[in-house]
Design an enzyme around this catalytic site. Sequence first.
Site, short mmCIF file in Angstrom:
data_model
loop_
_atom_site.label_atom_id
_atom_site.label_comp_id
_atom_site.label_asym_id
_atom_site.label_seq_id
_atom_site.Cartn_x
_atom_site.Cartn_y
_atom_site.Cartn_z
N LYS A 1 0.88 -1.17 0.00
CA LYS A 1 0.00 0.00 0.00
C LYS A 1 0.92 1.22 0.00
O LYS A 1 1.50 1.60 1.01
CB LYS A 1 -0.92 0.02 1.22
CG LYS A 1 -1.91 1.18 1.16
CD LYS A 1 -2.95 1.10 2.25
CE LYS A 1 -4.08 2.07 2.01
NZ LYS A 1 -3.66 3.46 1.92
N ARG B 1 -7.92 11.87 -7.22
CA ARG B 1 -9.11 11.15 -6.80
C ARG B 1 -10.25 12.09 -6.42
O ARG B 1 -11.41 11.80 -6.67
CB ARG B 1 -8.73 10.26 -5.61
CG ARG B 1 -9.86 9.47 -5.12
CD ARG B 1 -9.42 8.40 -4.16
NE ARG B 1 -10.50 8.19 -3.24
CZ ARG B 1 -10.39 8.00 -1.95
NH1 ARG B 1 -9.20 7.99 -1.40
NH2 ARG B 1 -11.43 7.83 -1.21
N LYS C 1 -3.27 -2.21 7.51
CA LYS C 1 -2.47 -1.03 7.85
C LYS C 1 -1.34 -1.38 8.81
O LYS C 1 -1.56 -2.04 9.83
CB LYS C 1 -3.37 0.02 8.53
CG LYS C 1 -4.50 0.51 7.65
CD LYS C 1 -4.04 1.49 6.63
CE LYS C 1 -4.00 2.87 7.23
NZ LYS C 1 -3.82 3.91 6.21
N CYS D 1 26.48 25.66 29.33
CA CYS D 1 26.30 24.21 29.53
C CYS D 1 25.33 23.99 30.69
O CYS D 1 25.53 24.54 31.78
CB CYS D 1 27.65 23.58 29.84
SG CYS D 1 27.52 21.88 30.40
S1 IVH Z 1 -6.38 -0.37 -4.94
C1 IVH Z 1 -10.72 -0.15 -5.70
N1 IVH Z 1 -3.87 -0.84 -4.49
O1 IVH Z 1 -4.86 3.40 -1.01
C2 IVH Z 1 -9.35 -0.29 -5.18
N2 IVH Z 1 -4.80 1.18 -3.64
O2 IVH Z 1 -7.07 3.61 0.93
C3 IVH Z 1 -8.63 0.96 -5.27
N3 IVH Z 1 -3.19 2.61 -2.48
O3 IVH Z 1 -6.85 5.63 -2.79
C4 IVH Z 1 -7.35 1.01 -4.61
N4 IVH Z 1 -1.45 1.31 -2.76
O4 IVH Z 1 -4.31 5.75 -3.10
C5 IVH Z 1 -4.89 0.01 -4.30
N5 IVH Z 1 -1.63 -1.39 -4.19
C6 IVH Z 1 -2.65 -0.54 -4.01
C7 IVH Z 1 -2.50 0.69 -3.34
C8 IVH Z 1 -3.61 1.52 -3.16
C9 IVH Z 1 -1.88 2.45 -2.27
C10 IVH Z 1 -3.97 3.77 -2.01
C11 IVH Z 1 -4.80 4.44 -3.06
C12 IVH Z 1 -6.19 4.43 -2.54
C13 IVH Z 1 -5.99 4.24 -1.08
C14 IVH Z 1 -7.18 3.59 -0.44
#
Ligand code: IVH
Length: 690
Positions: free
Chosen positions: A127, A148, A330, A424
């Site tokens: 992520k 977004r 997370k 000091c």
């Molecule tokens: S998939 C419908 N894959 O996480 C699925 N998101 O909390 C859409 N993000 O807005 C997201 N790494 O900015 C996906 N490997 C990953 C990701 C990822 C980071 C972020 C992305 C999204 C947010 C959601």
Amino acid sequence: MASDSATDSASGSTDPAERVAELRAAIARHASAYYERDDPEIPDADYDQLLRELSDLEEAHPELATGTSPTQRVGGAPNVAFSPVTHTLAMMSLHNAFDIDELQAWYARMQRRLDGRAPERFAVELKLDGLAISLRYEDGILVQGATRGDGRVGEDVTHNVRTISDIPERIVGAPPVLEVRGEVYMKLSSFKAFNDLQIAEAQAAGKEPKLYVNPRNTAAGSLRQISAEVTAGRDLSFFCYQLSVVEGGPELHTHSESLLWLKSLGLPVNEHTRTLTTMHDVEARVEELDNMRHDLDYEFDGVVVKVDDLAVQAELGADAKAPRWAIAYKLPPEECTTRLLDISVSIGPSGQATPFAELEPVFVGGVTVGTATLHNEDQVSAKDVRPGDTVIVRRAGDVIPEVVGPVLSERPADSVRWQFPKDCPVCHHPLVRDEGAAATNCVNFGCPRQIRGRIEHFAGRTAMDIEFLGEKNVDRFVSAGLIEDVSDLYRLDFDSILEMPGFQEKSVNNLRAAIEHSKSRPLGNLIFGLRIPEVGQVNAALLASSFRTMERIMDAGVEDLAAVEGFGPVIAEAVHGWFADPRARALIGRLADAGLTMEAEASDSTAEQTLEGVSVVVSGTLTGYSRDGAKEAILARGGKSPTSVSKSTLALVVGADPGASKVNKAEALEIPVIDEEAFVELLETGELPR
Ligand code: IVH
């Protein structure tokens, strides 16, 4: 608002290519000051002049023109608001799992929805911690990049997206319509370079630098710039993680297939994605990725698990916020905000004065943090953190907690800049900061903190190794006036110690024996224990083996010292200067009288030369050797131990937490990476284990 840099004026380079580069850098800098920080350094007319000069040069030298040059900016005037973009498919968020139980609950929910059937394959991805964007290609040409926004409507950032080199402008073999989603992020190295640049530029301009807080915010801020040349100056990166809309593409059955296809089209797809079949494997991979958190040149704050089968994804669908077929696991946050109660200064064992933050305790990076280092005066000044501020605190991995910066919007109205104390806090003598140096020091030789520091170092394991004389005892003995310098250890009044609370006959005898025993430590250890400037374990051993007696070292001239292999004029001067001080000579006299070893043992230089002429690099913490100790062992066997891996390295020895760049380089150069056990064997035999 006067122009203050030579690059701005007409007096820059006469070489067209160099001048073009200078102009682009200057324009990017001024655009950033103007559009992003609302703090222009030059009048608008001067800015226009720079642009005009660049445009003339590009016309005269077409080979120097590029698509991302500030002269090519769409619309010319950098004042376009972002147009709204309605996403073809909503950009959804992800549901979170904060522990393994929640991950399993997600799996159980899916199973229920699928009437007891379970998804059979999962894609497990990083992520990434950046900013989500959607890219639209028509007939292989990038036509739109959008943030977004609220998920339904985002902002048009096409002009900025075009400056990111990871994002192709054209895709050969693309279908008529292709929309992909991914994360724009900033590499840690780029972030550091960018902040270093802020410091350098501010210093050149005689101003206080404005540091950026973290790569994520910097990436997000950089992408949402009105002017593309500001974005272009930020070295952003991109990974694509999701196929969104495709018209006329191949038939795809799984998410992982789609990623492979996107990769084959030349889009950057993260290499750490894995396709796994059981939740057990998914959990193991989550743990693996968690352990990798600080090994990469970019940050990730979690792991995304996605059901791989697109038909199963469709069956599961989405709720109002996020798809049911994916979840974000997370990882614990490494940054958070808290109140900065005060800034204090601590004095280190060699007198270094280090400012540190006293914080309202906060749970971050897996521990409760109450204090955090502020490094030195310049860092406090650059961050401009002030007592009373709400600050961002960061603790990543085992790294010591750090105050990243203030949250300016929450600064109290009456706050004032913090001033480094003049004296000091331990001995109240004036603190000294040498011209051009970063550190501030207490230079009072008699400062109790330094007395303690010298004794602790002397008694330490890698020096005289005096057991039972821990920091606490040193503190007590110094406070009680029993020791002022290390020679006092050898005439300690054990009767008074026995009367101190907590001491008994046995503990006093143990201490007495340990001190007695230390008298026979080798000369190299004694020299190291004296904490002579520039003399670590390696140099101490070299002094012992080169001169053989303390007396000869004391009598050596700067030239004799500089002749020691590996020494240069700086070390020679430092050693000579230390021994020239009558206080040092008197101390050595007292140590000699106490019966300490003042001559090198015959064995000091007789290790078998198993590593003659070869290079062995050490990285990370070994259990049986200190950093210098390992180096010394290599040198003593005729080898070399440089700090970086190269083609000529025989092996890289890794302990705990080795440097990722060294390991990567060794692997790339196919140099053996060995553990401590193999290192010991290598020292003994000169052979690498099979
Ligand atoms: S998939 C419908 N894959 O996480 C699925 N998101 O909390 C859409 N993000 O807005 C997201 N790494 O900015 C996906 N490997 C990953 C990701 C990822 C980071 C972020 C992305 C999204 C947010 C959601």
